[in-house]
Design an enzyme around this catalytic site. Structure first.
Site, PDB file in Angstrom:
ATOM      1  CG  ASP A 189      -2.042   0.953   1.024  1.00 19.15           C
ATOM      2  OD1 ASP A 189      -2.343   1.328  -0.145  1.00 19.15           O
ATOM      3  OD2 ASP A 189      -2.573   1.193   2.044  1.00 19.15           O
TER       4      ASP A 189
ATOM      5  CD  GLU B 122     -12.551  -5.195  -2.984  1.00 24.78           C
ATOM      6  OE1 GLU B 122     -13.585  -6.059  -2.396  1.00 24.78           O
ATOM      7  OE2 GLU B 122     -11.442  -5.613  -3.035  1.00 24.78           O
ATOM      8  CG  ASN B 123      -6.914  -2.744  -6.660  1.00 24.56           C
ATOM      9  OD1 ASN B 123      -5.999  -2.961  -6.361  1.00 24.56           O
ATOM     10  ND2 ASN B 123      -7.406  -1.604  -5.458  1.00 24.56           N
TER      11      ASN B 123
ATOM     12  NE  ARG C 137      -6.496   1.528  -6.678  1.00 23.81           N
ATOM     13  CZ  ARG C 137      -5.025   1.379  -6.293  1.00 23.81           C
ATOM     14  NH1 ARG C 137      -4.129   1.355  -6.997  1.00 23.81           N
ATOM     15  NH2 ARG C 137      -5.327   1.068  -4.823  1.00 23.81           N
TER      16      ARG C 137
ATOM     17  CG  LEU D 267      -6.760  -8.534   7.533  1.00 25.68           C
ATOM     18  CD1 LEU D 267      -7.785  -9.588   7.937  1.00 25.68           C
ATOM     19  CD2 LEU D 267      -5.481  -8.738   7.435  1.00 25.68           C
TER      20      LEU D 267
END
Length: 249
Positions: free
Chosen positions: A29, A76-77, A80, A204
């Site tokens: 991250d 979930e990316n 973007r 997480l």
């Protein structure tokens, strides 16, 4: 005393080999924040992040850690910006093509975990080629979580098991943890002993929810592109000071 990068080609003397984690997982991250601090586009943070991952993989090999799993792209990316997602897909493909020969020579076995069918076909082809080329390697096992989500992984495992029960291939009373784990994306991969998350975030993020039941978690404020062998050394020192009880007293 701060140990310099140049002193970390071999396992540092203050680390006990028998207490090293066998399997390390990382949530990489902070690429975007790193780029912003440098006054650079976000994509430059991702490029620098690839370099950090390559060095960590070699560090794990040099120090005798058996497996590394990296959270490269979550389900979930996809939310973007499209330009960033397209860049990441291209970057993954290019890195695989450029690094494959070296991974073969360095005895790395690479594996991808996640819903790979949703990835661009050209990337799927590179993934298949890299896994096939390294499948007989017996050095460090490198797993790349790509289009991966822990909840989705558990759901697809439940569906697969339910289908087998419906078909009469499996009885409900035969379902245990071992059977369940065989239906996960990570089937055949040991659970991580240590999860490292960079950038200071304490969550997480839908990563290895089943597998991290008893894993140790280490959080560092360091952004991923700046995560180096010195930072990894700090993480391992912290890990070796912990007592793993696995729910026992």
């Amino acid at each position: 005393m701060t140990i310099q990068q140049t002193e970390l080609q071999e396992l540092p003397l203050d680390l006990k080999r028998e207490l090293l984690p066998k399997h390390v997982a990382v949530i990489m991250d902070g690429n975007g924040r790193w780029a912003k601090r440098q006054g650079l586009p976000r994509i430059m943070g991702h490029k620098r992040g690839v370099d950090a991952l390559k060095d960590l993989l070699r560090c794990c090999r040099d120090w005798g850690i058996q497996a590394l799993t990296a959270y490269a792209f979550s389900t979930e990316n996809w939310k973007r910006p499209q330009e960033e997602v397209e860049f990441l897909m291209t970057l993954f493909q290019r890195v695989l093509r450029q690094e494959l020969r070296e991974m073969v020579e360095e005895n790395v076995q690479i594996q991808f975990v996640g819903n790979l069918a949703a990835l661009p076909r050209s990337l799927q082809a590179e993934i298949s080629r890299s896994m096939e080329a390294t499948k007989n390697n017996r050095g460090i096992r490198f797993s790349v979580a790509t289009n991966y989500g822990g909840r989705q992984e558990i759901l697809q495992a439940c569906r697969a098991i339910a289908q087998k029960v419906q078909q009469g291939l499996l009885q409900p009373d035969e379902i245990d943890e071992e059977v369940f784990e065989r239906h996960l994306y990570t089937a055949g991969i040991a659970d991580p002993d240590l999860l490292i998350r960079t950038s200071g975030e304490m969550r997480l993020s839908n990563f290895l929810l089943w597998q991290m039941a008893y894993g140790e978690i280490y959080i560092t404020d360091t952004l991923w592109p700046d995560f180096d062998r010195t930072e990894f050394h700090r993480a391992l020192c912290a890990y070796q000071q912990r007592e793993r009880r696995f729910g026992k007293v």
